[in-house]
Design a protein around this motif. Structure first.
Motif, PDB file in Angstrom:
ATOM      1  N   GLY A  50      -0.377 -10.671  -3.571  1.00 58.71           N
ATOM      2  CA  GLY A  50      -0.685 -11.241  -2.260  1.00 58.71           C
ATOM      3  C   GLY A  50      -2.152 -11.050  -1.946  1.00 58.71           C
ATOM      4  N   CYS A  51      -3.009 -11.415  -2.890  1.00 54.94           N
ATOM      5  CA  CYS A  51      -4.440 -11.097  -2.819  1.00 54.94           C
ATOM      6  C   CYS A  51      -5.195 -11.864  -1.745  1.00 54.94           C
ATOM      7  N   ALA A  55     -10.581 -10.072  -0.609  1.00 57.55           N
ATOM      8  CA  ALA A  55     -11.439  -9.010  -0.067  1.00 57.55           C
ATOM      9  C   ALA A  55     -11.134  -7.678  -0.750  1.00 57.55           C
ATOM     10  N   GLN A  56      -9.866  -7.283  -0.794  1.00 61.73           N
ATOM     11  CA  GLN A  56      -9.511  -6.010  -1.419  1.00 61.73           C
ATOM     12  C   GLN A  56      -9.633  -6.100  -2.931  1.00 61.73           C
ATOM     13  N   THR A  57      -9.481  -7.281  -3.507  1.00 60.34           N
ATOM     14  CA  THR A  57      -9.641  -7.444  -4.950  1.00 60.34           C
ATOM     15  C   THR A  57     -11.055  -7.072  -5.357  1.00 60.34           C
ATOM     16  N   LEU A 113      -1.828   0.013 -12.347  1.00 57.33           N
ATOM     17  CA  LEU A 113      -1.904   0.066 -10.886  1.00 57.33           C
ATOM     18  C   LEU A 113      -1.454  -1.268 -10.320  1.00 57.33           C
ATOM     19  N   ILE A 114      -0.531  -1.210  -9.382  1.00 59.83           N
ATOM     20  CA  ILE A 114      -0.145  -2.391  -8.608  1.00 59.83           C
ATOM     21  C   ILE A 114      -0.581  -2.113  -7.182  1.00 59.83           C
ATOM     22  N   TRP A 115      -1.301  -3.078  -6.609  1.00 61.51           N
ATOM     23  CA  TRP A 115      -1.900  -2.947  -5.288  1.00 61.51           C
ATOM     24  C   TRP A 115      -1.386  -4.078  -4.420  1.00 61.51           C
ATOM     25  N   SER A 116      -1.048  -3.783  -3.180  1.00 56.71           N
ATOM     26  CA  SER A 116      -0.662  -4.852  -2.252  1.00 56.71           C
ATOM     27  C   SER A 116      -0.913  -4.393  -0.825  1.00 56.71           C
ATOM     28  N   GLU A 117      -1.841  -5.072  -0.174  1.00 56.37           N
ATOM     29  CA  GLU A 117      -2.161  -4.760   1.219  1.00 56.37           C
ATOM     30  C   GLU A 117      -1.488  -5.779   2.135  1.00 56.37           C
ATOM     31  N   GLY A 118      -0.428  -5.339   2.811  1.00 58.38           N
ATOM     32  CA  GLY A 118       0.207  -6.157   3.835  1.00 58.38           C
ATOM     33  C   GLY A 118       0.959  -7.365   3.335  1.00 58.38           C
ATOM     34  N   SER A 145       0.987  -1.220   1.423  1.00 56.07           N
ATOM     35  CA  SER A 145       1.186  -0.929   2.838  1.00 56.07           C
ATOM     36  C   SER A 145       2.467  -1.610   3.299  1.00 56.07           C
ATOM     37  N   GLU A 146       3.084  -1.031   4.291  1.00 58.16           N
ATOM     38  CA  GLU A 146       4.329  -1.571   4.841  1.00 58.16           C
ATOM     39  C   GLU A 146       4.377  -1.258   6.335  1.00 58.16           C
TER      40      GLU A 146
END
Length: 180
Positions: A50-51, A55-57, A113-118, A145-146
């Motif tokens: 959900g990139c 920005a976070q990428t 690493l799996i990353w997901s912001e919101g 984040s959740e």
């Protein structure tokens, strides 16, 4: 959720596309969360689910020398990632994949690493955790984040509002039980 007709997709692009981020957070929040991740291999495989427009990428690319797959369902979002990666000289380390998070076809044990912001709430947090665990290498990390309730009895208006966009929102304690 809602029907992603071409009209809806164009509205989402018009409303969210120009924003620096398509969800909550900032570079400092990403860096702070990343500081809690243990050590990664020099050339870690990272998945940003959900990139959005990345920005976070881009922050992740600054924080790790690994290779990053930026995943989203919207062309307009992935175009933003490609543009930012090119501007930052990161095109060789960031690859975009247009795919729904609930239909990811990566091989098991692919990512360090799996990353997901919101974003994972869209699959349901419990389901997202199961999916991500399958994709993580042994010793890999999930940073996500959740949304959650901080109070056992939120106001009815808040509960009604969340029932539309996040009907399965849980308490902090309930989410921690899912993670364990």
């Amino acid at each position: 959720m809602f029907d992603l007709t071409p009209f809806v997709v164009s509205l989402l692009a018009e409303i969210f596309g120009p924003l620096p981020r398509q969800g909550p957070g900032n570079a400092e929040s990403t860096a702070r969360a990343f500081s809690m991740v243990g050590s990664l291999p020099d050339h870690a495989n990272v998945l940003d689910i959900g990139c959005g427009t990345g920005a976070q990428t881009m922050e992740l690319a600054k924080l790790t020398p690994g290779n990053i797959i930026a995943l989203d369902i919207f062309d307009w979002a992935l175009d933003g990632v490609v543009e930012k990666a090119a501007r930052g000289g990161l095109s060789g380390r960031i690859r975009t994949v247009k795919q729904s998070m609930d239909a990811m076809d990566f091989a098991p044990k692919t990512f360090d690493l799996i990353w997901s912001e919101g974003a994972l709430y869209l699959m349901g947090f419990g389901n997202a955790l199961k999916t991500c665990r399958r994709l993580l290498k042994p010793g890999g990390y999930l940073a996500a984040s959740e949304m959650c309730w901080f109070d056992d009895s939120p106001p009815p208006e808040a509960r009604d509002f969340s029932a539309v966009g996040h009907p399965d929102m849980k308490s902090v304690e309930a989410n921690l039980e899912l993670v364990a």
